[in-house]
Design an enzyme around this catalytic site. Structure first.
Site, PDB file in Angstrom:
ATOM      1  N   ARG A  27     -17.807 -22.910 -33.954  1.00 34.58           N
ATOM      2  CA  ARG A  27     -18.946 -22.514 -34.780  1.00 34.58           C
ATOM      3  C   ARG A  27     -20.068 -23.552 -34.745  1.00 34.58           C
ATOM      4  NH1 ARG A  27     -17.462 -18.774 -39.050  1.00 34.58           N
ATOM      5  NH2 ARG A  27     -18.925 -19.803 -40.434  1.00 34.58           N
ATOM      6  N   TRP A  73     -22.244 -28.537 -40.566  1.00 31.91           N
ATOM      7  CA  TRP A  73     -23.443 -28.484 -39.729  1.00 31.91           C
ATOM      8  C   TRP A  73     -24.600 -28.875 -40.641  1.00 31.91           C
ATOM      9  CZ3 TRP A  73     -27.922 -25.222 -39.193  1.00 31.91           C
ATOM     10  CH2 TRP A  73     -28.547 -25.291 -37.936  1.00 31.91           C
ATOM     11  N   LYS A 487     -29.391 -18.592 -22.188  1.00 34.15           N
ATOM     12  CA  LYS A 487     -28.125 -19.232 -21.835  1.00 34.15           C
ATOM     13  C   LYS A 487     -28.360 -20.609 -21.224  1.00 34.15           C
ATOM     14  CE  LYS A 487     -25.172 -16.673 -23.438  1.00 34.15           C
ATOM     15  NZ  LYS A 487     -26.183 -16.602 -24.503  1.00 34.15           N
ATOM     16  N   HIS A 506     -51.175 -13.417 -16.233  1.00 35.04           N
ATOM     17  CA  HIS A 506     -51.958 -13.462 -17.472  1.00 35.04           C
ATOM     18  C   HIS A 506     -51.782 -14.792 -18.199  1.00 35.04           C
ATOM     19  CE1 HIS A 506     -53.157  -9.314 -17.091  1.00 35.04           C
ATOM     20  NE2 HIS A 506     -51.885  -8.967 -16.902  1.00 35.04           N
ATOM     21  N   LYS A 603     -22.213 -21.200 -33.970  1.00 35.19           N
ATOM     22  CA  LYS A 603     -21.824 -19.869 -33.509  1.00 35.19           C
ATOM     23  C   LYS A 603     -22.242 -18.793 -34.497  1.00 35.19           C
ATOM     24  CE  LYS A 603     -19.603 -16.974 -30.815  1.00 35.19           C
ATOM     25  NZ  LYS A 603     -20.137 -16.666 -29.473  1.00 35.19           N
TER      26      LYS A 603
END
Length: 608
Positions: A27, A73, A487, A506, A603
């Site tokens: 995670r 985290w 990724k 562009h 995650k």
């Protein structure tokens, strides 16, 4: 995001907590800690770093139960041992682990400081420990009441677990916006924020809803609300196994999950193809034929990879069902005060089923009367329980932070949904048979692609030397290019940008140089000439080109071509995405990155 594990029973909690935290490493986290409650009071151990560092730091006498553990985290304060969970009150009676954010933390901290509380960390979580201690000081009769009184003062999202040294037979947990579930064992109970932490211990789980709390003891559990009303919750059975969550003989979970895609795509199709009527059988939609025919528009909501899969899904629905469809980031949806149309079908996409932005969008839609279905991997997750119906991916545990098998399974699920809606409407039987034949070929074609992983490893060496990479594609190739760039950024930290091929002139064409390679998605479709014209523009400016195509391209268009097997045009995007996953993986390996746990990422994103 952060992970929670808890145990109460006759076994020593520490090994169970360490094992569970290890299963939650995917995670994403930056620190870890555990706490035990026993006759001698609380024992707490915390480190800045990995779960393995925590395990090595535990003394031999770190034994007892119940216990709680956490992987953090960072949201409040840097990743230091002081800011790691569990957090305790000043007296060392209460220990708390917490996922989420207490939004009024500054106000609560100021009040506690004024009352003489000294803080040991910068976190919002420590506030909860002090609030619970204050509730006991004010006369709370038990831990349940103290936790309820504390949480009534908190504004924000939380999933938390609490230990009390003076009640060392229980854990109290609570949920509001961040997942918490209970694992039911034989004279033992478990607590977790993710079912992965329970694999190998129990298959019986109880999912808490927002606003619910639970008291967990070795003999069972009781669930209730903040105002002390008892709620009735029954266990559900999970079908994930230990093997699916183990790395086996693979170097990383990411390559393991890339290699699992022939099987996971086949599993997404299993039991869902109706060859007699050239359609898909999706009973979980909970939608009658009449309701399906009344759909005037489809809106897909997801974040990151789920959003890119949704873009492919929207195109599939438009192509096969001829219903206007679009995809947008769920994180922005509710903030633009969307017009919710009763004739629009909303599709929420989330691997974990816990993505907070997507869940908030679902809840906003349902408040306004919208019909929402989900495409989700984790059975029993919050979004899966919140929506009106949906499709489970059945891809099994996805342990690497970077999504791979869930991406291709999601696009496969969208193909089934598009086929189902199309056959209800105007898609002819022969077209249905064509799509079914294409879907049935996918597992074998993906398996063939995976045998050429070494070729991608060779290309990845070139990409790994670059400071920046351009990804381009058109129509169905555009979301594939976006996912390919995502990724590469996620796991290798090489900067990458994705643009529709026609948009290069562009503005972004100014970036093309011999130092910036372009990765081009070039399917053999009716836009092949347009795509090759873009490649000529890049080559004319001396930009290196790596092409993923259905045929070998001349060297004046691409320096290197990786030939991808062709399927039906609507399904080619699934196959095109596989080598881009391999490219990112091998680039990350070349650069020595932490492949399964990229820096700064998580995650399951359960905070805004």
């Amino acid at each position: 995001m952060c992970g929670i594990v808890g145990y109460v029973g006759a076994q020593d909690a520490a090994p169970i907590l360490i094992e569970g935290l290890g299963r939650l490493e995917y995670r994403g986290y930056d620190s870890a800690g555990v706490a035990l409650a026993g006759k001698s009071g609380l024992k707490v151990r915390k480190v800045s770093g990995r779960v393995a560092d925590l395990a090595a730091d535990l003394p031999a006498r770190f034994k007892g139960a119940p216990g709680i553990g956490h992987t953090r985290w960072a949201t409040h304060g840097e990743p230091t041992p002081e800011n790691a969970h569990p957090h305790t009150d000043t007296a060392g009676r209460i220990a708390v682990v917490h996922n989420g954010i207490i939004e009024n933390a500054d106000e609560l901290r100021a009040k506690l400081v004024a009352d003489g509380v000294e803080f040991a960390s910068q976190t919002d979580t420590e506030i909860v420990a002090h609030l619970i201690a204050a509730a006991f000081a004010a006369g709370a009769a038990d831990l349940e009441q103290a936790v309820r009184q504390a949480l009534r003062q908190c504004v924000g999202a939380y999933g938390l677990a609490v230990l009390d040294a003076e009640n060392p037979d229980r854990i109290v947990v609570a949920r509001n916006g961040s997942p918490v579930l209970l694992g039911v064992g034989e004279k033992e109970m478990f607590v977790a924020s993710d079912v992965a932490a329970l694999i190998g211990h129990t298959r019986q789980v109880v999912y808490l809803d927002d606003g619910e709390l639970a008291t967990v003891t070795a003999t069972g559990y009781r669930t209730f609300t903040l105002d002390a009303r008892t709620t009735a919750k029954s266990p559900s059975t999970i079908d994930w196994d230990v093997v699916g969550a183990e790395i086996g003989d693979n170097a990383h979970f990411l390559i393991k999950e890339i290699k699992e895609q022939p099987r996971t795509i086949a599993r997404a199709l299993s039991g869902r193809i109706d060859e007699r009527f050239s359609t898909a059988h999706l009973g979980g939609l909970n939608m009658s034929v009449r309701e399906a025919r009344e759909i005037k528009r489809v809106q897909v909501l997801g974040c990151g990879t789920a959003c890119y899969a949704g873009e492919l899904g929207a195109q599939l629905i438009e192509d096969l069902a001829r219903v206007p469809a679009s995809s947008e980031p769920a994180s922005e949806f509710r903030y633009r005060n969307p017009v919710v149309d009763p004739n629009t079908l909303y599709v929420a996409v989330s691997q974990s089923g816990e993505t907070i932005d997507t869940l908030a969008a679902v809840q906003e839609l349902q408040r306004k009367g919208g019909r929402v279905i989900g495409i989700v991997n984790v059975v029993g997750s919050t979004i899966a329980r919140q929506v009106d119906g949906g499709i489970y991916l059945h891809a099994g545990p996805e342990m690497s932070v970077a999504a791979t098998k869930s991406f291709t399974s999601t696009v496969t699920a969208f193909a089934l949904l598009a086929l189902h809606l199309g056959r209800i409407r105007d898609l002819a039987p022969e077209q249905g048979r064509r799509i079914i034949a294409g879907l049935q070929k996918l597992p074998e074609q993906v398996a063939e692609l995976l045998t050429r992983s070494d070729a991608m490893a060779d290309m990845a060496k070139e990409i790994a030397q670059s400071n920046s990479v351009m990804f381009v594609g058109r129509r169905r190739g555009w979301p594939v290019a976006r996912e390919g760039a995502q990724k590469l950024k996620e796991v290798s930290y090489v900067h990458a940008e994705a643009y529709p091929s026609a948009e290069l002139k562009h503005g972004p064409l100014a970036l093309i140089s011999p130092e910036m390679p372009t990765v081009a998605v070039v399917p053999d479709d009716d836009l092949l000439d347009k795509n090759t014209s873009t490649l000529s523009e890049i080559k004319a400016r001396k930009g290196p080109v790596i092409a993923f195509a259905h045929r070998e391209l001349s060297t004046d268009l691409a320096d290197r071509t990786f030939v991808v097997p062709k399927n039906e045009p609507e399904l080619d995007s699934i196959l095109m995405s596989i080598p881009l996953q391999l490219l990112a993986y091998h680039a990350a390996v070349v650069l020595g990155r932490d492949v399964d746990k990229p820096r700064n990422l998580a995650k399951s994103v359960t905070v805004e």
